[in-house]
Design a protein around this motif. Structure first.
Motif, PDB file in Angstrom:
ATOM      1  N   TRP A 128     -38.629  15.949 -21.398  1.00 54.31           N
ATOM      2  CA  TRP A 128     -39.676  16.498 -22.270  1.00 54.31           C
ATOM      3  C   TRP A 128     -39.757  17.995 -22.565  1.00 54.31           C
ATOM      4  O   TRP A 128     -39.913  18.315 -23.852  1.00 54.31           O
ATOM      5  N   VAL A 168     -44.836  16.666 -19.164  1.00 57.08           N
ATOM      6  CA  VAL A 168     -44.621  15.362 -18.730  1.00 57.08           C
ATOM      7  C   VAL A 168     -43.437  15.031 -17.845  1.00 57.08           C
ATOM      8  O   VAL A 168     -43.604  14.661 -16.724  1.00 57.08           O
ATOM      9  N   SER A 169     -42.510  15.858 -18.252  1.00 59.58           N
ATOM     10  CA  SER A 169     -41.200  15.903 -17.561  1.00 59.58           C
ATOM     11  C   SER A 169     -40.497  16.995 -17.848  1.00 59.58           C
ATOM     12  O   SER A 169     -40.466  17.603 -18.851  1.00 59.58           O
ATOM     13  N   LYS A 170     -39.258  17.328 -16.977  1.00 59.30           N
ATOM     14  CA  LYS A 170     -38.499  18.468 -17.410  1.00 59.30           C
ATOM     15  C   LYS A 170     -37.533  18.111 -18.770  1.00 59.30           C
ATOM     16  O   LYS A 170     -37.168  19.006 -19.446  1.00 59.30           O
TER      17      LYS A 170
END
Lengths: 163, 394
Positions: B41, B37-39
């Motif tokens: 996460w 999802v993102s860094k």
């Protein structure tokens, strides 16, 4: 500042983020570890909570009241209330969760976290990003590389819808 | 007010511990996917703190592990099994619709000294260890010979597994078939598996030794491994080891049973972990019932008989493989493997059976927990890149 009293009951004022004031019985806020400490140690009668929206505070106070009335006989009713309580748009649910975490109302926090988890259950990465308005900071190359390296995690289809 | 913008929140505003709490409630596979999802996460989900917390919470969400062997290959003339297919599936018993969900399959090559043990979520088969949560299959270091049993303890506080290998010291003896009363020497060796590996290159021998005739059963309860052993013709004892400090506890005698004489004729005593308590179950085929004793006090060797399960007309072989607490309820179901495709759930309070769906070629059914645990490090390039970032960046 001394606590103001009406009869036997101590009264407390909570001030929401938009300066709206909420007057309630002190006993109610003792469910919040944060407020309990403030009330017990500092003997304040008015507590400013600038980071919490009034709308959120209204919801939380509603919960505190219901929870204080909880008895073995109205357990079912309370469960239904809890269900309705988290049946709000996600934005609002997140606001409540953040506020409840800040106020340290442990039972409600547990319930809110589960409610948020239920909202993202089986949702695809894309859908989760949309739901939470997260912009990916991975490049598409990095992502596809990761998919290649851990193929077992990407088997099967996930839900792409955001509702 | 000017700060209304700040007041509108999204998940990025969630404090890290709340995000961890929310994510730890999802399935393991889903959580692994959500790493991209993102860094932020990614970093949250791959942290040891998250992995430990996830595994602790997972203990409240038991499922069942189902192992099937749909086919096997034999040497010419069907004299020896060469290999077999092992199917791993899980089943969620908390829902009404109990469907078996196939996870994966692997080919198991039979070793000269064949072994197959399932303990605390790990499958140990022919000198390999398989972690069903990650589908990893890794070769174990060479263990001592002749082998008697492998038992596993999972220690949630530091997210490690300990495999304890019980073995005999005389090469020529068949330890698993010592039906006479002769006492033999047994020893133990241990292998500690840490999250992310690597698997140690050798087993660590323990100085402790035991003398008995034969091992009957074993189980792990709260990180203590219990071995039910027979000394001589009749006497049954329980040897135990606390895996956290690898210390052996005092030997426990089994409770006296009125049907003792019959019991000595049949090999029908077993151990089980029933909701965190050591249970000893006597099954008498003649009386078609199982008597459940619980260990109340280890030092005083105090047993209490709590239940009798009437199994008349249900079969002739039973093994308790786990206890499934019902959510939001104190009572739960005992999982009983009845052999020959028969798996049962038995509710102690209501003294009622529920039959699980017939499963073909089943060889094992027992408790399973989703666990964030890697047998060996498979560091992804993404991991390397995210690790390069300074801490505060998200």
């Amino acid at each position: 500042m001394a606590s103001s009293t009406t009869g036997e009951k101590k009264i407390l004022t909570l001030k929401g983020g938009d300066n709206e004031e909420f007057i309630l019985e002190e006993s109610l806020v003792l469910q919040s570890e944060l407020l309990k400490n403030m009330v017990k140690e500092e003997r304040v009668s008015s507590i400013p909570l600038p980071s919490i929206k009034s709308k959120t505070l209204v919801k939380i106070i509603e919960y505190l009241k219901k929870h204080a009335e909880l008895t073995p006989s109205n357990k079912e009713e309370f469960k239904n209330f809890e269900k309705e309580f988290v049946n709000v748009v996600l934005e609002e649910l997140l606001d409540i969760t953040v506020a409840v975490n800040y106020l340290k109302i442990n039972g409600l926090l547990e319930f809110c976290c589960q409610a948020v988890a239920d909202r993202i259950k089986d949702k695809s990465v894309e859908a989760v990003r949309k739901i939470f308005r997260i912009e990916s900071d991975f490049t598409p190359e990095e992502e596809s590389e990761f998919r290649k390296e851990t193929p077992e995690a990407f088997e099967g289809d996930l839900d792409d819808t955001t509702n | 007010m000017d700060n209304t913008m700040e007041l509108s929140s999204n998940i990025m505003a969630l404090p890290c511990e709340v995000l961890v709490d929310i994510l730890s409630r999802l399935s393991l596979k889903h959580v692994h996917q959500l790493q991209t999802v993102s860094k932020k996460w990614f970093r949250t989900i791959s942290s040891p703190h998250f992995r430990r917390l996830y595994n602790m919470k997972s203990l409240n969400r038991p499922r069942t592990l189902v192992v099937q062997v749909p086919n096997a290959k034999y040497s010419p003339g069907r004299r020896k099994m060469i290999s077999r297919t092992i199917d791993i599936s899980t089943m969620d018993l908390a829902v009404d619709n109990r469907e078996i969900q196939k996870e994966f399959s692997f080919e198991d090559i039979i070793a000269p000294e064949s072994s197959f043990f399932i303990s605390s979520n790990l499958i140990i088969s022919n000198h390999k260890v398989c972690n069903p949560s990650t589908k990893e299959i890794i070769i174990l270091p060479i263990s001592s010979y002749p082998s008697v049993s492998f038992d596993v303890a999972y220690i949630p506080s530091n997210n490690t597994y300990k495999i304890v290998h019980l073995y005999g010291t005389k090469i020529s003896r068949k330890y698993n078939f010592n039906y006479g009363g002769e006492l033999l020497e047994f020893r133990f060796e241990i292998l500690t598996l840490r999250d992310g590996g690597p698997i140690p290159s050798s087993w660590q021998p323990l100085p402790h030794q035991e003398w008995f005739s034969r091992k009957l059963d074993s189980t792990c309860v709260n990180n203590v491994i219990y071995w039910l052993v027979r000394r001589g013709d009749i006497m049954q004892n329980i040897i135990s080891m606390k895996t956290e400090n690898e210390e052996f506890l005092s030997t426990i005698s089994c409770p006296k049973e009125p049907y003792d004489e019959e019991l000595s004729l049949y090999e029908n005593t077993q151990l089980a972990d029933l909701n965190g308590k050591l249970c000893l179950a006597y099954y008498t085929e003649e009386l078609s019932r199982m008597e459940l004793y619980f260990l109340k006090d280890h030092k005083k060797q105090e047993w209490v008989k709590e239940h009798t399960i009437n199994l008349s007309g249900m079969g002739n072989w039973f093994k308790i493989t786990g206890y499934l607490p019902l959510q939001g309820n104190n009572n739960g179901d005992i999982i009983i493997d009845g052999g020959c495709k028969l798996s049962l759930l038995y509710n102690i309070e209501e003294e009622r059976f529920k039959r699980l769906p017939n499963i073909k070629e089943i060889t094992y059914i027992g408790l399973y927990f989703d666990r964030c645990f890697k047998l060996q490090s498979t560091r992804s390039s993404l991991q390397a890149r995210v690790d390069m970032l300074p801490e505060g960046d998200s």
